[in-house]
Write a protein that holds these residues in place. Sequence first.
Motif, PDB file in Angstrom:
ATOM      1  N   SER A   1      13.664 -15.021 -77.102  1.00 45.23           N
ATOM      2  CA  SER A   1      14.700 -14.028 -76.814  1.00 45.23           C
ATOM      3  C   SER A   1      14.678 -12.846 -77.771  1.00 45.23           C
ATOM      4  O   SER A   1      15.325 -11.821 -77.513  1.00 45.23           O
ATOM      5  CB  SER A   1      16.084 -14.691 -76.842  1.00 45.23           C
ATOM      6  OG  SER A   1      16.340 -15.264 -78.110  1.00 45.23           O
TER       7      SER A   1
ATOM      8  N   VAL B   1      16.904  -5.902 -64.332  1.00 50.11           N
ATOM      9  CA  VAL B   1      18.101  -6.293 -65.091  1.00 50.11           C
ATOM     10  C   VAL B   1      17.753  -6.328 -66.579  1.00 50.11           C
ATOM     11  O   VAL B   1      16.964  -7.164 -67.025  1.00 50.11           O
ATOM     12  CB  VAL B   1      18.629  -7.669 -64.635  1.00 50.11           C
ATOM     13  CG1 VAL B   1      19.877  -8.045 -65.448  1.00 50.11           C
ATOM     14  CG2 VAL B   1      18.944  -7.667 -63.146  1.00 50.11           C
ATOM     15  N   GLU B   2      18.339  -5.400 -67.332  1.00 48.22           N
ATOM     16  CA  GLU B   2      18.182  -5.376 -68.790  1.00 48.22           C
ATOM     17  C   GLU B   2      19.495  -5.740 -69.476  1.00 48.22           C
ATOM     18  O   GLU B   2      19.485  -6.224 -70.607  1.00 48.22           O
ATOM     19  CB  GLU B   2      17.738  -3.981 -69.243  1.00 48.22           C
ATOM     20  CG  GLU B   2      16.401  -3.539 -68.668  1.00 48.22           C
ATOM     21  CD  GLU B   2      15.994  -2.153 -69.146  1.00 48.22           C
ATOM     22  OE1 GLU B   2      16.687  -1.617 -70.056  1.00 48.22           O
ATOM     23  OE2 GLU B   2      15.022  -1.602 -68.620  1.00 48.22           O
TER      24      GLU B   2
ATOM     25  N   GLU C   1      22.553  -7.504 -70.905  1.00 50.97           N
ATOM     26  CA  GLU C   1      22.867  -8.884 -71.261  1.00 50.97           C
ATOM     27  C   GLU C   1      24.112  -9.366 -70.521  1.00 50.97           C
ATOM     28  O   GLU C   1      24.218 -10.535 -70.146  1.00 50.97           O
ATOM     29  CB  GLU C   1      23.080  -9.007 -72.773  1.00 50.97           C
ATOM     30  CG  GLU C   1      21.836  -8.703 -73.607  1.00 50.97           C
ATOM     31  CD  GLU C   1      20.645  -9.580 -73.239  1.00 50.97           C
ATOM     32  OE1 GLU C   1      20.848 -10.790 -72.984  1.00 50.97           O
ATOM     33  OE2 GLU C   1      19.518  -9.056 -73.194  1.00 50.97           O
TER      34      GLU C   1
ATOM     35  N   LYS D   1      23.030 -10.388 -67.083  1.00 53.76           N
ATOM     36  CA  LYS D   1      22.313 -11.666 -67.173  1.00 53.76           C
ATOM     37  C   LYS D   1      23.302 -12.833 -67.268  1.00 53.76           C
ATOM     38  O   LYS D   1      23.116 -13.879 -66.626  1.00 53.76           O
ATOM     39  CB  LYS D   1      21.394 -11.683 -68.397  1.00 53.76           C
ATOM     40  CG  LYS D   1      20.164 -10.816 -68.305  1.00 53.76           C
ATOM     41  CD  LYS D   1      19.356 -10.978 -69.592  1.00 53.76           C
ATOM     42  CE  LYS D   1      18.168 -10.081 -69.651  1.00 53.76           C
ATOM     43  NZ  LYS D   1      17.419 -10.224 -70.916  1.00 53.76           N
ATOM     44  N   GLN D   2      24.353 -12.641 -68.058  1.00 54.57           N
ATOM     45  CA  GLN D   2      25.355 -13.699 -68.222  1.00 54.57           C
ATOM     46  C   GLN D   2      26.086 -13.995 -66.911  1.00 54.57           C
ATOM     47  O   GLN D   2      26.478 -15.137 -66.665  1.00 54.57           O
ATOM     48  CB  GLN D   2      26.337 -13.302 -69.318  1.00 54.57           C
ATOM     49  CG  GLN D   2      25.733 -13.366 -70.715  1.00 54.57           C
ATOM     50  CD  GLN D   2      26.588 -12.680 -71.770  1.00 54.57           C
ATOM     51  OE1 GLN D   2      27.751 -12.371 -71.537  1.00 54.57           O
ATOM     52  NE2 GLN D   2      26.003 -12.432 -72.940  1.00 54.57           N
TER      53      GLN D   2
ATOM     54  N   THR E   1      23.568 -16.169 -64.830  1.00 53.18           N
ATOM     55  CA  THR E   1      23.248 -17.514 -65.333  1.00 53.18           C
ATOM     56  C   THR E   1      23.895 -18.638 -64.528  1.00 53.18           C
ATOM     57  O   THR E   1      23.188 -19.550 -64.067  1.00 53.18           O
ATOM     58  CB  THR E   1      23.613 -17.639 -66.820  1.00 53.18           C
ATOM     59  OG1 THR E   1      22.779 -16.754 -67.567  1.00 53.18           O
ATOM     60  CG2 THR E   1      23.388 -19.052 -67.325  1.00 53.18           C
TER      61      THR E   1
ATOM     62  N   ILE F   1      17.103 -17.092 -67.728  1.00 57.69           N
ATOM     63  CA  ILE F   1      17.863 -15.920 -67.306  1.00 57.69           C
ATOM     64  C   ILE F   1      18.282 -15.062 -68.500  1.00 57.69           C
ATOM     65  O   ILE F   1      18.099 -13.846 -68.501  1.00 57.69           O
ATOM     66  CB  ILE F   1      19.114 -16.336 -66.502  1.00 57.69           C
ATOM     67  CG1 ILE F   1      18.721 -17.072 -65.208  1.00 57.69           C
ATOM     68  CG2 ILE F   1      19.985 -15.119 -66.180  1.00 57.69           C
ATOM     69  CD1 ILE F   1      17.978 -16.227 -64.209  1.00 57.69           C
ATOM     70  N   GLU F   2      18.828 -15.686 -69.527  1.00 62.02           N
ATOM     71  CA  GLU F   2      19.306 -14.919 -70.674  1.00 62.02           C
ATOM     72  C   GLU F   2      18.267 -14.760 -71.777  1.00 62.02           C
ATOM     73  O   GLU F   2      18.326 -13.812 -72.561  1.00 62.02           O
ATOM     74  CB  GLU F   2      20.585 -15.553 -71.225  1.00 62.02           C
ATOM     75  CG  GLU F   2      21.759 -15.441 -70.262  1.00 62.02           C
ATOM     76  CD  GLU F   2      23.062 -15.987 -70.831  1.00 62.02           C
ATOM     77  OE1 GLU F   2      23.322 -15.785 -72.032  1.00 62.02           O
ATOM     78  OE2 GLU F   2      23.818 -16.621 -70.061  1.00 62.02           O
TER      79      GLU F   2
ATOM     80  N   HIS G   1      13.448  -9.245 -69.625  1.00 61.79           N
ATOM     81  CA  HIS G   1      13.929  -8.566 -68.427  1.00 61.79           C
ATOM     82  C   HIS G   1      13.938  -9.540 -67.249  1.00 61.79           C
ATOM     83  O   HIS G   1      13.176 -10.520 -67.232  1.00 61.79           O
ATOM     84  CB  HIS G   1      13.021  -7.397 -68.046  1.00 61.79           C
ATOM     85  CG  HIS G   1      13.078  -6.229 -68.966  1.00 61.79           C
ATOM     86  ND1 HIS G   1      12.682  -6.290 -70.281  1.00 61.79           N
ATOM     87  CD2 HIS G   1      13.488  -4.945 -68.752  1.00 61.79           C
ATOM     88  CE1 HIS G   1      12.827  -5.089 -70.840  1.00 61.79           C
ATOM     89  NE2 HIS G   1      13.321  -4.257 -69.938  1.00 61.79           N
ATOM     90  N   LEU G   2      14.773  -9.234 -66.286  1.00 63.31           N
ATOM     91  CA  LEU G   2      14.746  -9.915 -64.993  1.00 63.31           C
ATOM     92  C   LEU G   2      14.471  -8.864 -63.921  1.00 63.31           C
ATOM     93  O   LEU G   2      14.923  -7.730 -64.018  1.00 63.31           O
ATOM     94  CB  LEU G   2      16.080 -10.583 -64.678  1.00 63.31           C
ATOM     95  CG  LEU G   2      16.639 -11.649 -65.619  1.00 63.31           C
ATOM     96  CD1 LEU G   2      17.998 -12.102 -65.110  1.00 63.31           C
ATOM     97  CD2 LEU G   2      15.693 -12.832 -65.731  1.00 63.31           C
TER      98      LEU G   2
ATOM     99  N   ALA H   1      11.698 -13.637 -64.044  1.00 62.98           N
ATOM    100  CA  ALA H   1      11.961 -13.472 -65.477  1.00 62.98           C
ATOM    101  C   ALA H   1      10.658 -13.124 -66.183  1.00 62.98           C
ATOM    102  O   ALA H   1       9.622 -13.726 -65.913  1.00 62.98           O
ATOM    103  CB  ALA H   1      12.549 -14.758 -66.049  1.00 62.98           C
TER     104      ALA H   1
END
Length: 210
Positions: A18, A51-52, A54, A57-58, A61, A70-71, A75-76, A183
């Motif tokens: 991470s 998706v950058e 956070e 992302k949360q 999840t 995911i977190e 990036h996603l 991811a």
Amino acid sequence: MDVIEALNWRYAVKKFNSEKKLTEEQVDRIKQALQLTPTSMGLQLMKFVMVESEAVKQKITPIAYNQPQIEDASHLIVMCRKTDVQPKDIDTFIETAAAANKMEVSNPAMVDYDKSLRVSLSIPEEQQKIWMDNQVYIALGNLMTVCAIEGIDACPMEGFDRKKLNEELGFSEQNLDAVVIFALGYRSEDDYRLKFKKVRRPLEDLFETI
């Protein structure tokens, strides 16, 4: 890396580092690769949501059954398709193709192509959805190979509640449907999958010459 070396190197990462993030240049190359991905008839009836954040992302999840990638990933990319094929999708494509080839949309070649597209896509909506899902998977395969060659770790993920994700990220209002979460980032040295050898069926079992 050589492409075969790169494909041997890659695996579906279960734990990302991470602390390591992709550079803007790497993200741009990923975007270019997806722009160039092949699709049936060249229509590209899809959208790739990077998706950058956070915070976003949360939100994703729990919808993705609390998978840590995911977190932890840099990036996603949520790989979406359109919910259905609209006449304007074909109109826009024909106009763009004509302009790129310095033609008028009234050019016989463009007129014939337009007719061909409309006939090919005059199928029931459920068949359209299956066809568009398949186009996203073509893009996914291309993306996985590109990431491997670029030395970027990745994990494609189908384990999420599609309906909830569409609602949470506002895709439904945009006539989009999420198909795959991708991811990407850098593998953690603590990823248990690093201990496992890649397992594939032998060539003589996979291939047949006739």
